[in-house]
Motif scaffolding. Structure first.
Motif, PDB file in Angstrom:
ATOM      1  N   SER A  71       0.852  -1.193   0.000  1.00 61.60           N
ATOM      2  CA  SER A  71       0.000   0.000   0.000  1.00 61.60           C
ATOM      3  C   SER A  71       0.884   1.238   0.000  1.00 61.60           C
ATOM      4  O   SER A  71       1.990   1.223   0.539  1.00 61.60           O
ATOM      5  N   VAL A  72       0.363   2.286  -0.626  1.00 61.37           N
ATOM      6  CA  VAL A  72       1.067   3.562  -0.725  1.00 61.37           C
ATOM      7  C   VAL A  72       0.121   4.660  -0.270  1.00 61.37           C
ATOM      8  O   VAL A  72      -1.033   4.713  -0.726  1.00 61.37           O
ATOM      9  N   VAL A  73       0.565   5.532   0.625  1.00 61.89           N
ATOM     10  CA  VAL A  73      -0.218   6.679   1.079  1.00 61.89           C
ATOM     11  C   VAL A  73       0.304   7.920   0.369  1.00 61.89           C
ATOM     12  O   VAL A  73       1.492   8.253   0.468  1.00 61.89           O
ATOM     13  N   LEU A  74      -0.578   8.597  -0.361  1.00 62.65           N
ATOM     14  CA  LEU A  74      -0.183   9.796  -1.091  1.00 62.65           C
ATOM     15  C   LEU A  74       0.127  10.936  -0.125  1.00 62.65           C
ATOM     16  O   LEU A  74      -0.496  11.060   0.932  1.00 62.65           O
ATOM     17  N   ASP A  75       1.070  11.787  -0.512  1.00 68.61           N
ATOM     18  CA  ASP A  75       1.398  12.940   0.315  1.00 68.61           C
ATOM     19  C   ASP A  75       0.486  14.116  -0.026  1.00 68.61           C
ATOM     20  O   ASP A  75      -0.468  13.987  -0.802  1.00 68.61           O
ATOM     21  N   GLY A  80       2.999   9.475  -4.381  1.00 70.17           N
ATOM     22  CA  GLY A  80       3.427   8.422  -3.469  1.00 70.17           C
ATOM     23  C   GLY A  80       4.393   7.488  -4.162  1.00 70.17           C
ATOM     24  O   GLY A  80       4.355   7.330  -5.381  1.00 70.17           O
ATOM     25  N   MET A  81       5.277   6.860  -3.373  1.00 73.13           N
ATOM     26  CA  MET A  81       6.271   5.943  -3.918  1.00 73.13           C
ATOM     27  C   MET A  81       6.339   4.681  -3.074  1.00 73.13           C
ATOM     28  O   MET A  81       5.982   4.687  -1.887  1.00 73.13           O
ATOM     29  N   ASN A 105       7.222   2.527  -9.613  1.00 71.68           N
ATOM     30  CA  ASN A 105       7.311   2.723  -8.165  1.00 71.68           C
ATOM     31  C   ASN A 105       6.659   4.017  -7.686  1.00 71.68           C
ATOM     32  O   ASN A 105       6.678   4.326  -6.501  1.00 71.68           O
ATOM     33  N   SER A 106       6.079   4.789  -8.605  1.00 73.04           N
ATOM     34  CA  SER A 106       5.424   6.045  -8.213  1.00 73.04           C
ATOM     35  C   SER A 106       3.951   6.002  -8.593  1.00 73.04           C
ATOM     36  O   SER A 106       3.559   5.368  -9.587  1.00 73.04           O
ATOM     37  N   PHE A 107       3.148   6.716  -7.789  1.00 72.76           N
ATOM     38  CA  PHE A 107       1.697   6.679  -7.961  1.00 72.76           C
ATOM     39  C   PHE A 107       1.122   8.080  -7.736  1.00 72.76           C
ATOM     40  O   PHE A 107       1.726   8.902  -7.049  1.00 72.76           O
ATOM     41  N   VAL A 108      -0.061   8.311  -8.331  1.00 73.65           N
ATOM     42  CA  VAL A 108      -0.728   9.609  -8.241  1.00 73.65           C
ATOM     43  C   VAL A 108      -2.197   9.400  -7.887  1.00 73.65           C
ATOM     44  O   VAL A 108      -2.656   8.258  -7.703  1.00 73.65           O
ATOM     45  N   CYS A 109      -2.940  10.502  -7.841  1.00 74.33           N
ATOM     46  CA  CYS A 109      -4.336  10.465  -7.384  1.00 74.33           C
ATOM     47  C   CYS A 109      -5.208   9.525  -8.214  1.00 74.33           C
ATOM     48  O   CYS A 109      -6.094   8.842  -7.681  1.00 74.33           O
ATOM     49  N   ASP A 110      -4.986   9.476  -9.522  1.00 73.49           N
ATOM     50  CA  ASP A 110      -5.815   8.623 -10.378  1.00 73.49           C
ATOM     51  C   ASP A 110      -5.676   7.154 -10.033  1.00 73.49           C
ATOM     52  O   ASP A 110      -6.543   6.341 -10.406  1.00 73.49           O
ATOM     53  N   ASP A 111      -4.618   6.776  -9.329  1.00 79.80           N
ATOM     54  CA  ASP A 111      -4.389   5.375  -9.003  1.00 79.80           C
ATOM     55  C   ASP A 111      -5.189   4.910  -7.794  1.00 79.80           C
ATOM     56  O   ASP A 111      -5.131   3.725  -7.433  1.00 79.80           O
ATOM     57  N   TYR A 135       0.188  -6.581  -6.117  1.00 77.58           N
ATOM     58  CA  TYR A 135      -0.903  -5.612  -6.216  1.00 77.58           C
ATOM     59  C   TYR A 135      -0.736  -4.563  -5.122  1.00 77.58           C
ATOM     60  O   TYR A 135      -0.523  -4.891  -3.948  1.00 77.58           O
ATOM     61  N   VAL A 136      -0.805  -3.304  -5.524  1.00 72.37           N
ATOM     62  CA  VAL A 136      -0.574  -2.187  -4.615  1.00 72.37           C
ATOM     63  C   VAL A 136      -1.849  -1.351  -4.492  1.00 72.37           C
ATOM     64  O   VAL A 136      -2.443  -0.955  -5.507  1.00 72.37           O
ATOM     65  N   GLU A 137      -2.254  -1.098  -3.252  1.00 69.68           N
ATOM     66  CA  GLU A 137      -3.402  -0.223  -2.987  1.00 69.68           C
ATOM     67  C   GLU A 137      -2.883   1.189  -2.730  1.00 69.68           C
ATOM     68  O   GLU A 137      -2.019   1.395  -1.881  1.00 69.68           O
ATOM     69  N   VAL A 138      -3.419   2.156  -3.478  1.00 69.67           N
ATOM     70  CA  VAL A 138      -3.004   3.553  -3.348  1.00 69.67           C
ATOM     71  C   VAL A 138      -4.059   4.293  -2.533  1.00 69.67           C
ATOM     72  O   VAL A 138      -5.243   4.294  -2.898  1.00 69.67           O
ATOM     73  N   LEU A 139      -3.633   4.932  -1.446  1.00 64.94           N
ATOM     74  CA  LEU A 139      -4.557   5.563  -0.501  1.00 64.94           C
ATOM     75  C   LEU A 139      -4.324   7.068  -0.451  1.00 64.94           C
ATOM     76  O   LEU A 139      -3.179   7.537  -0.432  1.00 64.94           O
ATOM     77  N   ASP A 140      -5.431   7.804  -0.418  1.00 65.59           N
ATOM     78  CA  ASP A 140      -5.397   9.253  -0.183  1.00 65.59           C
ATOM     79  C   ASP A 140      -6.032   9.500   1.166  1.00 65.59           C
ATOM     80  O   ASP A 140      -7.248   9.377   1.320  1.00 65.59           O
TER      81      ASP A 140
END
Length: 334
Positions: A71-75, A80-81, A105-111, A135-140
């Protein structure tokens, strides 16, 4: 990581002994390949032969590993990375693991809309690659940034109401992934609120459901002046004591109005004999917030009471030497 370094051999009567300068090759021999190996072979009858064999030691086995889902938490900027080490579990290789890498290895809001597929690749020291999907969960989880004015002045309109809008309160609101809604805890105010102040919350929600609340104080004012309309004129009759009066309750209002409740009064209410004729009077309208309006009208002061006279019934007069006498009012006034 081991291999037999002795080549194929044969003898019609049988092999008795084989001696090699290298019998077992391992990962350490890969760097020196190709290398020459000396072979000594003797059969059962004492015949022998020596020779040289060139061998190349290779490693074609990729690493063995498993992956974790991450999981990745956006800043605050919506970025997020993730690192490969956080996704690789139990990586082993016969000659050793060199490094691991990700196809992204990088993610944005659309993810944040769905689980993201990441290919994890482990490379051993000899360049063999193995890849597994994670599988990576991207969290805002960052709430919006919200700034409001410290206080807001709101004035009632001609109907006695005031409507508060977000633009009255908000200095700025922003979210990296986007703002979904802006809501006020109260928007409508009326005459009952005039002169008071209220705490109002601005709630901003982003597209991922994160909420930030900020508070301002709203002051309610009624600055509408009453519209005062007086009749053009009226008549006041003096009584037998020479006194006449009017009040705002008399029919002197010609249709005054205000957005909120108000009271009417007059600046002159008592009249006497010295006021006979036309007198200018002001009709004054005052509301609960102290706003004042006025209009002038004419009061005609009239005395219609006839004088009352009485006389003495019997009057005795003495004539003078000339045989006459003047009669004074005091002689006959009863």
């Amino acid at each position: 990581g081991l291999g037999n370094a002795i080549p194929f051999h044969n003898d019609t009567c049988g092999i008795e002994n084989i001696v090699s300068s290298i019998t077992i090759a391992d990962c350490r021999d890969i760097a020196d390949s190709p290398s020459t190996v000396m072979i000594y072979v003797s059969d059962l009858n004492g015949n022998f032969k020596t020779g040289q064999v060139v061998i190349t030691v290779v490693d074609e086995l990729p690493a063995n590993f498993s992956v974790l889902n991450g999981s990745v938490v956006l800043d605050v900027n919506g970025d997020g990375m993730i690192s490969a080490s956080s996704l690789v579990s139990d990586a082993v290789d016969n000659c050793g693991v060199e490094y691991s890498s990700l196809d992204r290895n990088s993610f944005v809001c659309d993810d944040t809309n769905a689980l993201q597929t990441v290919v994890v690749t482990v490379t051993d020291v000899n360049g063999n690659n193995a890849s597994v999907v994670s599988y990576v969960e991207v969290l805002d989880t960052m709430g919006p940034v919200v700034e409001v004015y410290g206080s807001v002045d709101l004035h009632l309109n001609s109907s006695g109401y005031a409507v508060l809008s977000v633009s009255d309160v908000e200095m700025m609101s922003w979210d990296a992934c986007g703002v979904f809604s802006r809501d006020l805890s109260r928007v409508l105010f009326s005459c009952e609120d005039a002169g008071e102040s209220f705490l109002v919350n601005l709630t901003v929600t982003d597209v991922n459901g994160n909420v930030h609340v900020n508070t301002t104080r709203v002051h309610i004012y009624d600055s509408e002046t009453p519209t005062v309309l007086a009749i053009s004129s009226t008549v006041v009759l003096l009584d037998e004591n020479g006194v006449g009066m009017i009040s705002s309750g008399d029919v002197v209002d010609g249709g005054s109005s205000d957005n909120c409740m108000f009271n009417l009064s007059v600046d002159v209410s008592n009249f006497g004999c010295i006021d006979l004729g036309n007198v200018s009077v002001m009709l004054i309208g005052t509301d609960a917030s102290g706003n004042v309006g006025s209009d002038m009208f004419i009061v005609s002061v009239v005395d219609e009471i006839l004088p009352t006279a009485s006389s003495a019934l019997n009057v005795t007069l003495e004539l003078n030497a000339a045989g006459t006498r003047d009669i004074n009012v005091s002689d006959v006034n009863g």
